[in-house]
Design an enzyme around this catalytic site. Sequence first.
Site, PDB file in Angstrom:
ATOM      1  N   ARG A   1      26.001  54.933  67.000  1.00  0.00           N
ATOM      2  CA  ARG A   1      25.926  53.815  65.944  1.00  0.00           C
ATOM      3  C   ARG A   1      26.063  54.506  64.656  1.00  0.00           C
ATOM      4  O   ARG A   1      26.448  53.846  63.824  1.00  0.00           O
ATOM      5  CB  ARG A   1      24.866  52.715  66.544  1.00  0.00           C
ATOM      6  CG  ARG A   1      25.214  51.668  65.612  1.00  0.00           C
ATOM      7  CD  ARG A   1      24.035  50.699  65.855  1.00  0.00           C
ATOM      8  NE  ARG A   1      22.861  50.952  65.302  1.00  0.00           N
ATOM      9  CZ  ARG A   1      21.545  51.002  66.133  1.00  0.00           C
ATOM     10  NH1 ARG A   1      21.749  50.603  67.267  1.00  0.00           N
ATOM     11  NH2 ARG A   1      20.393  51.681  65.699  1.00  0.00           N
TER      12      ARG A   1
ATOM     13  N   LYS B   1      44.486  46.915  56.291  1.00  0.00           N
ATOM     14  CA  LYS B   1      45.784  46.824  55.830  1.00  0.00           C
ATOM     15  C   LYS B   1      46.437  47.789  55.628  1.00  0.00           C
ATOM     16  O   LYS B   1      47.187  48.241  56.638  1.00  0.00           O
ATOM     17  CB  LYS B   1      45.391  46.032  54.372  1.00  0.00           C
ATOM     18  CG  LYS B   1      44.638  44.741  54.346  1.00  0.00           C
ATOM     19  CD  LYS B   1      45.236  43.563  55.088  1.00  0.00           C
ATOM     20  CE  LYS B   1      44.345  42.541  55.643  1.00  0.00           C
ATOM     21  NZ  LYS B   1      43.523  42.015  54.311  1.00  0.00           N
TER      22      LYS B   1
ATOM     23  N   TYR C   1      39.046  37.405  47.550  1.00  0.00           N
ATOM     24  CA  TYR C   1      39.558  36.943  49.051  1.00  0.00           C
ATOM     25  C   TYR C   1      38.434  35.840  49.313  1.00  0.00           C
ATOM     26  O   TYR C   1      37.466  35.945  49.509  1.00  0.00           O
ATOM     27  CB  TYR C   1      39.111  38.272  49.816  1.00  0.00           C
ATOM     28  CG  TYR C   1      39.624  38.362  51.282  1.00  0.00           C
ATOM     29  CD1 TYR C   1      40.723  37.915  51.651  1.00  0.00           C
ATOM     30  CD2 TYR C   1      38.875  38.498  52.103  1.00  0.00           C
ATOM     31  CE1 TYR C   1      41.325  38.028  52.906  1.00  0.00           C
ATOM     32  CE2 TYR C   1      39.020  38.599  53.521  1.00  0.00           C
ATOM     33  CZ  TYR C   1      40.439  38.355  53.842  1.00  0.00           C
ATOM     34  OH  TYR C   1      40.620  38.361  55.185  1.00  0.00           O
TER      35      TYR C   1
ATOM     36  N   ASP D   1      36.514  45.203  45.726  1.00  0.00           N
ATOM     37  CA  ASP D   1      37.530  45.280  46.791  1.00  0.00           C
ATOM     38  C   ASP D   1      38.612  45.823  46.230  1.00  0.00           C
ATOM     39  O   ASP D   1      39.561  45.341  45.704  1.00  0.00           O
ATOM     40  CB  ASP D   1      38.007  43.845  47.200  1.00  0.00           C
ATOM     41  CG  ASP D   1      38.660  43.671  48.562  1.00  0.00           C
ATOM     42  OD1 ASP D   1      39.622  44.577  48.876  1.00  0.00           O
ATOM     43  OD2 ASP D   1      38.486  42.603  49.116  1.00  0.00           O
TER      44      ASP D   1
HETATM   45  C1  LIG Z   1      42.300  41.285  54.759  1.00  0.00           C
HETATM   46  C2  LIG Z   1      41.447  41.430  53.401  1.00  0.00           C
HETATM   47  C3  LIG Z   1      39.951  41.766  53.552  1.00  0.00           C
HETATM   48  C4  LIG Z   1      39.352  41.713  54.920  1.00  0.00           C
HETATM   49  O1  LIG Z   1      39.600  42.644  55.627  1.00  0.00           O
HETATM   50  P1  LIG Z   1      39.438  42.436  57.536  1.00  0.00           P
HETATM   51  O2  LIG Z   1      39.771  43.762  57.940  1.00  0.00           O
HETATM   52  O3  LIG Z   1      40.671  41.334  57.861  1.00  0.00           O
HETATM   53  O4  LIG Z   1      38.283  41.914  57.720  1.00  0.00           O
HETATM   54  C5  LIG Z   1      39.357  41.976  52.443  1.00  0.00           C
HETATM   55  N1  LIG Z   1      39.770  41.804  51.422  1.00  0.00           N
HETATM   56  C6  LIG Z   1      41.093  41.721  51.172  1.00  0.00           C
HETATM   57  C7  LIG Z   1      41.613  41.478  49.759  1.00  0.00           C
HETATM   58  C8  LIG Z   1      42.033  41.420  52.117  1.00  0.00           C
HETATM   59  O5  LIG Z   1      43.327  41.140  51.945  1.00  0.00           O
END
Ligand SMILES: *Cc1c(COP(=O)(O)O)cnc(C)c1O
Length: 399
Positions: free
Chosen positions: A63, A213, A116, A188
Amino acid sequence: MARGSKNNDNDPRHAPDSVLVHSGRNPQDHHGFVNTPVYRGSTVLIDSARELEAGDSRYTYGRIATPSSDALADAVAELEGGAKGFVTPSGLSAITSSMLSLAAGGDHVLITDSIYKPTRHFADSLLSKLGVEVEYYDPLLGDGIERLMRDNTRIVFTESPGSQTFEMQDIPAISEVAHRFGAYVLMDNSWATPLYFNPFQHGVDISIQAATKYIVGHADAMLGTITCNERSRDHIEKGLYALGVCGGSEEIYLGLRGLRTLGVRTRQHWSSGLEIANWLLERPEVARILHPAHESHPGHDIWKRDFTGATGLFSVILKPVAKERVHAMLDGYRNFGMGWSWGGYESLVIPFDPSSYRTATEWQAEGPALRFHIGLEDVEDIKQDLDDGFARLRGAAQA
Ligand SMILES: *Cc1c(COP(=O)(O)O)cnc(C)c1O
């Protein structure tokens, strides 16, 4: 930085594309095999009672870290220019565990209104329930954030550009103010990927990637990363330990595999995306495009100043038109799927309307808003698909 991921002036693999290929792997450790194997495991056997007692083994428990998780965390940290990276099971868990690692009841947290939506949900539900005061701010206020800062402001959360509405934030200006008040700047950074925005050169303390992504890049895994500077690493390391957050080995392998081609993929997303954005702007059905790398974008100067590239995600505001016509357009696309997420090889489109959940700013649009992710399909095929869609939008007979 950990082994296998040096980054100094004598290192020949200095440019990002070379780092993408070489970082986070060390073939000599694995009989010469190019890729770091998938280390599945919980228990790590320790050599001696002395070592067990000292607790200084390189690995102690699945972990905490594995050679697989280190490989991805080190690579992303090296690319983003941070001191220490971590892997989480999703992008959202990277966001929530970073905030939970830093904020406690009685703290004040500032979050951009362009955030987001699931991040907003976390802040308004769980984070608020813990007694953290959450306040949203206008993404465009720059150093004007000073008037919102308080003695107990612990986090200033940024996302630039916003992943639906594409406001460009002045991260250096916001960071300068936040640091004067002793707050941590979280970002982010998923849109730019680790390639096109260096968070740590612009004052960010913790950079988050929804690796799901562009890093994974093939819509086949969920994954997140957290990269810290020296100031924040201890908080995050202890927070993740307390929360028990770790990434799955198979997903990490897919993240590493995606990372190797991130440069060529994002260059194509960037170029096709801009070409399509330009093409859309010429259309009589379109009021505006929201693409930071396009001269028409109000945040274009910030993009030029701070970013080194763009990806394939942007939005379009249509001129006023009935919803049924928009649905007819969306339902007939051949290349565009409708679905959440982005960053995979395939084109996507999703309608959105943030007016119901914004709290610090008012969302204003001439007509319906659509977010496009331009994938790796042939650009002329994409244009034809969009052109046919506009015919459906106008109510023309189906071809
Ligand atoms: C999709 C997304 C997230 C979250 O990612 P997940 O892997 O789906 O939890 C966070 N920030 C942005 C800008 C996103 O598009």
